[in-house]
Design a protein around this motif. Structure first.
Motif, PDB file in Angstrom:
ATOM      1  N   GLY A  10     151.772  95.785  66.768  1.00  0.00           N
ATOM      2  CA  GLY A  10     151.260  96.556  65.611  1.00  0.00           C
ATOM      3  C   GLY A  10     149.877  96.485  65.662  1.00  0.00           C
ATOM      4  O   GLY A  10     149.067  96.231  66.915  1.00  0.00           O
ATOM      5  N   SER A  11     149.125  97.061  64.485  1.00  0.00           N
ATOM      6  CA  SER A  11     147.636  96.907  64.417  1.00  0.00           C
ATOM      7  C   SER A  11     147.002  95.710  64.489  1.00  0.00           C
ATOM      8  O   SER A  11     145.768  95.719  64.686  1.00  0.00           O
ATOM      9  CB  SER A  11     147.373  97.939  63.290  1.00  0.00           C
ATOM     10  OG  SER A  11     147.826  97.528  62.271  1.00  0.00           O
ATOM     11  N   GLU A  12     147.782  94.766  64.182  1.00  0.00           N
ATOM     12  CA  GLU A  12     147.319  93.524  64.062  1.00  0.00           C
ATOM     13  C   GLU A  12     148.383  92.435  64.553  1.00  0.00           C
ATOM     14  O   GLU A  12     149.600  92.512  64.127  1.00  0.00           O
ATOM     15  CB  GLU A  12     146.628  92.922  63.005  1.00  0.00           C
ATOM     16  CG  GLU A  12     147.643  92.889  62.007  1.00  0.00           C
ATOM     17  CD  GLU A  12     146.998  93.025  60.338  1.00  0.00           C
ATOM     18  OE1 GLU A  12     145.937  92.223  60.281  1.00  0.00           O
ATOM     19  OE2 GLU A  12     147.562  93.032  59.195  1.00  0.00           O
ATOM     20  N   VAL A  29     144.269  95.088  67.038  1.00  0.00           N
ATOM     21  CA  VAL A  29     144.552  95.845  68.144  1.00  0.00           C
ATOM     22  C   VAL A  29     143.934  97.180  68.259  1.00  0.00           C
ATOM     23  O   VAL A  29     144.238  97.796  67.282  1.00  0.00           O
ATOM     24  CB  VAL A  29     146.138  95.956  68.375  1.00  0.00           C
ATOM     25  CG1 VAL A  29     146.730  96.792  69.708  1.00  0.00           C
ATOM     26  CG2 VAL A  29     146.853  94.690  68.370  1.00  0.00           C
ATOM     27  N   ASP A  30     143.042  97.462  69.227  1.00  0.00           N
ATOM     28  CA  ASP A  30     142.328  98.616  69.274  1.00  0.00           C
ATOM     29  C   ASP A  30     142.027  99.318  70.527  1.00  0.00           C
ATOM     30  O   ASP A  30     141.431  98.893  71.387  1.00  0.00           O
ATOM     31  CB  ASP A  30     140.786  98.311  68.559  1.00  0.00           C
ATOM     32  CG  ASP A  30     139.999  99.467  68.420  1.00  0.00           C
ATOM     33  OD1 ASP A  30     140.326 100.742  68.729  1.00  0.00           O
ATOM     34  OD2 ASP A  30     138.664  99.110  68.302  1.00  0.00           O
ATOM     35  N   SER A  31     142.896 100.307  70.626  1.00  0.00           N
ATOM     36  CA  SER A  31     143.030 101.059  71.979  1.00  0.00           C
ATOM     37  C   SER A  31     141.694 101.714  72.131  1.00  0.00           C
ATOM     38  O   SER A  31     141.500 102.186  73.176  1.00  0.00           O
ATOM     39  CB  SER A  31     144.388 101.785  72.160  1.00  0.00           C
ATOM     40  OG  SER A  31     144.151 102.858  70.929  1.00  0.00           O
ATOM     41  N   GLY A  32     141.043 101.798  71.162  1.00  0.00           N
ATOM     42  CA  GLY A  32     139.605 102.676  71.182  1.00  0.00           C
ATOM     43  C   GLY A  32     138.494 101.859  72.075  1.00  0.00           C
ATOM     44  O   GLY A  32     137.755 102.287  72.304  1.00  0.00           O
ATOM     45  N   ALA A  33     138.929 100.518  71.970  1.00  0.00           N
ATOM     46  CA  ALA A  33     137.713  99.504  72.561  1.00  0.00           C
ATOM     47  C   ALA A  33     138.255  99.505  74.029  1.00  0.00           C
ATOM     48  O   ALA A  33     139.388  98.892  74.163  1.00  0.00           O
ATOM     49  CB  ALA A  33     137.744  98.517  71.894  1.00  0.00           C
ATOM     50  N   ALA A 137     151.389 101.934  62.626  1.00  0.00           N
ATOM     51  CA  ALA A 137     151.893 101.683  61.291  1.00  0.00           C
ATOM     52  C   ALA A 137     152.233 100.328  61.112  1.00  0.00           C
ATOM     53  O   ALA A 137     152.579  99.913  59.965  1.00  0.00           O
ATOM     54  CB  ALA A 137     152.964 102.577  60.942  1.00  0.00           C
ATOM     55  N   ALA A 138     152.543  99.551  62.179  1.00  0.00           N
ATOM     56  CA  ALA A 138     153.086  98.086  61.907  1.00  0.00           C
ATOM     57  C   ALA A 138     152.302  96.953  61.978  1.00  0.00           C
ATOM     58  O   ALA A 138     150.871  97.193  62.569  1.00  0.00           O
ATOM     59  CB  ALA A 138     154.255  97.753  63.064  1.00  0.00           C
ATOM     60  N   SER A 139     152.527  95.850  61.578  1.00  0.00           N
ATOM     61  CA  SER A 139     151.589  94.669  61.824  1.00  0.00           C
ATOM     62  C   SER A 139     152.452  93.549  62.146  1.00  0.00           C
ATOM     63  O   SER A 139     153.515  93.333  61.741  1.00  0.00           O
ATOM     64  CB  SER A 139     150.899  94.315  60.534  1.00  0.00           C
ATOM     65  OG  SER A 139     150.015  95.391  59.846  1.00  0.00           O
ATOM     66  N   PHE A 140     152.056  92.899  63.006  1.00  0.00           N
ATOM     67  CA  PHE A 140     152.675  91.447  63.396  1.00  0.00           C
ATOM     68  C   PHE A 140     154.133  91.682  63.906  1.00  0.00           C
ATOM     69  O   PHE A 140     155.205  91.094  63.294  1.00  0.00           O
ATOM     70  CB  PHE A 140     152.810  90.379  62.263  1.00  0.00           C
ATOM     71  CG  PHE A 140     151.307  90.157  61.746  1.00  0.00           C
ATOM     72  CD1 PHE A 140     150.300  89.692  62.398  1.00  0.00           C
ATOM     73  CD2 PHE A 140     151.144  90.406  60.210  1.00  0.00           C
ATOM     74  CE1 PHE A 140     149.029  89.454  61.847  1.00  0.00           C
ATOM     75  CE2 PHE A 140     149.871  90.367  59.892  1.00  0.00           C
ATOM     76  CZ  PHE A 140     148.646  89.765  60.534  1.00  0.00           C
ATOM     77  N   SER A 141     154.252  92.526  64.778  1.00  0.00           N
ATOM     78  CA  SER A 141     155.397  93.180  65.311  1.00  0.00           C
ATOM     79  C   SER A 141     156.144  91.914  66.233  1.00  0.00           C
ATOM     80  O   SER A 141     157.332  92.105  66.260  1.00  0.00           O
ATOM     81  CB  SER A 141     155.359  94.315  66.146  1.00  0.00           C
ATOM     82  OG  SER A 141     155.000  95.595  65.293  1.00  0.00           O
TER      83      SER A 141
END
Length: 462
Positions: A10-12, A29-33, A137-141
């Motif tokens: 997820g995003s984190e 989680v940052d695919s832009g970096a 859209a998810a967190s801590f998947s």
């Protein structure tokens, strides 16, 4: 690795670095970096068996500066990295094995102080490439941790904090005043967070207005903010303060009062409207009126002030009429607004700084100009000493603060032949000079003001 075998994150997510002694750290989680980054401070390079190593410390838990892990690692590089704000910073680079969702692999980490960021770690695309798919859209998947589990990992007692959550809304966490406020609040049992004005942004919505911090942290759970807005950021800083007010976060000085104090002309108009004594001051739009402005304030010598100047900057003493005309016309030619003010010769380069909190003067100092300067200014080499102010000066400082609607203010007064005169009311007064000269805990008094406003009292000890 085919797509079906890739880890969906997820995003984190929670990560761990066993080799560094970090059992858990929440990562953005940052695919832009491109590169992954880990929070680090107290970084010290050293040699071990002919190799370059570094030692550093980490605050692995978000918004927690008490829990610290000391790490050591070989250095694989030192390179410039461009941050999300566009700044270039030279960072140490290390390699370490990361554990996430049951998978382990080596990644490169740049080390940077992320105290002002929402997350202690950033997971970049180099680490994710070929291994992960991101569901934004998810967190801590791949699994979450409870506060109790996190505390057990770090051996931290899980006592719930009964204190307030207070944000220092400013620009420089290393500034004396900001550090003292952070320390004073923590000493009184509160959770203190430093909020960089430029890293905050707002969501305006009738149902769910919010203030966000870079990295995804929503700031609506803060109880109070202490605005410490530098002049260049007055507009945006006041907009943020106003938005905090709209979501019922208590500000120690509201946005309107800060705006009034930053407008030198308007603040003087408010003060005179309340019948408070100020130096004779002139203001005009056209250079054609320069001669009359100078006559209005009693002729030379006179003071010329830029409306946007602060901390003594943009203030000029014109000793002769010709010099006054030259300075005024030069500034006017740049389309800058200025005030012309009478010069109080008998003050001899001294003024008073009265620190007012909740309608009381809690400390006063006399500031003396540095040699060769005409006005007192601690930012330009002046000195400060304890002073006993008169009842009239005390009343003037309190009335000036109330006239602008401020809870906390530094009121500057000059002693003249016709009595005390108000020079300026500062809504973000510095603490270093007055705390050093008086030995008082002014920062603690400011925190106490918030406690009174929110009816907060420390929990009774059993």
């Amino acid at each position: 690795m085919n797509q079906d075998q890739k880890l969906i994150v997820g995003s984190e997510e929670w990560c761990s670095f066993p080799a560094l002694g970090i059992p858990a750290v929440k990562a953005r989680v940052d695919s832009g970096a491109k590169t992954s980054s880990l929070h680090a401070f107290n970084i010290h390079p050293f040699n071990r068996n002919g190799e370059k190593w570094i030692s550093f410390e980490v605050h692995p838990i978000q918004r927690n500066r008490k829990t610290t892990v000391r790490c050591e690692s070989p250095v694989i590089d030192r390179r410039f990295v461009k941050s999300s704000s566009g700044d270039r910073e030279k960072r140490y680079v290390i390699n370490s094995s990361v554990h996430i969702g049951g998978s382990s692999f080596d990644i490169e980490l740049t080390l940077s102080n992320r105290d002002t960021m929402g997350y202690r770690m950033l997971l970049g695309r180099e680490a994710m490439s070929g291994r992960m798919l991101v569901d934004p859209a998810a967190s801590f998947s791949v699994g979450d941790l409870t506060p109790t589990q996190l505390s057990q990992m770090y051996g931290v007692a899980t006592e719930p904090s009964s204190g307030l959550k207070i944000g220092v809304l400013a620009s420089n966490p290393e500034l004396y005043s900001n550090k003292r406020l952070m320390e004073a609040g923590a000493n009184r049992g509160h959770e203190m967070v430093f909020l960089d004005i430029k890293l905050c942004y707002m969501k305006l919505d009738a149902e769910t207005p919010e203030i966000h911090y870079r990295g995804g942290w929503i700031l609506n759970d803060i109880d109070a903010v202490i605005p410490r807005i530098r002049p260049q950021l007055t507009f945006y800083g006041c907009a943020l303060t106003r938005h905090f007010e709209s979501i019922d976060v208590y500000p120690l000085n509201n946005a309107s009062s800060i705006s009034y104090s930053r407008d030198k002309l308007y603040s003087l108009q408010l003060l005179q409207r309340k019948g408070l004594e100020i130096p004779t001051t002139g203001f005009a739009n056209s250079p054609m009126d320069t001669a009359e402005l100078i006559d209005m304030v009693g002729g030379a010598p006179l003071i010329v002030k830029l409306l946007q100047g602060t901390q003594g900057r943009g203030v000029v003493l014109a000793e002769t009429r010709k010099a006054g005309e030259s300075v005024i016309n030069a500034i006017k030619s740049l389309n800058a607004n200025l005030l012309v003010q009478e010069f109080i010769k008998e003050a001899q380069g001294r003024d008073l700084r009265c620190f007012v909190i909740d309608g009381k003067v809690i400390a006063s100092i006399e500031r003396r100009a540095a040699p060769g300067e005409f006005r007192a200014n601690l930012h330009q080499g002046g000195s400060a000493a304890l002073v006993r102010i008169t009842p009239e000066e005390r009343r003037l400082a309190i009335k000036a603060t109330k006239a602008l609607g401020l809870q906390v203010a530094g009121v500057d007064i000059i002693r003249s032949a016709k009595g005390p005169l108000l020079l300026e009311v500062n809504s973000s007064p510095g603490l270093e000079g007055i705390e050093t000269a008086t030995g008082k805990d002014i920062a603690g008094d400011m925190i106490a003001s918030i406690e009174r406003a929110l009816n907060w009292k420390p929990a009774a000890k059993t």
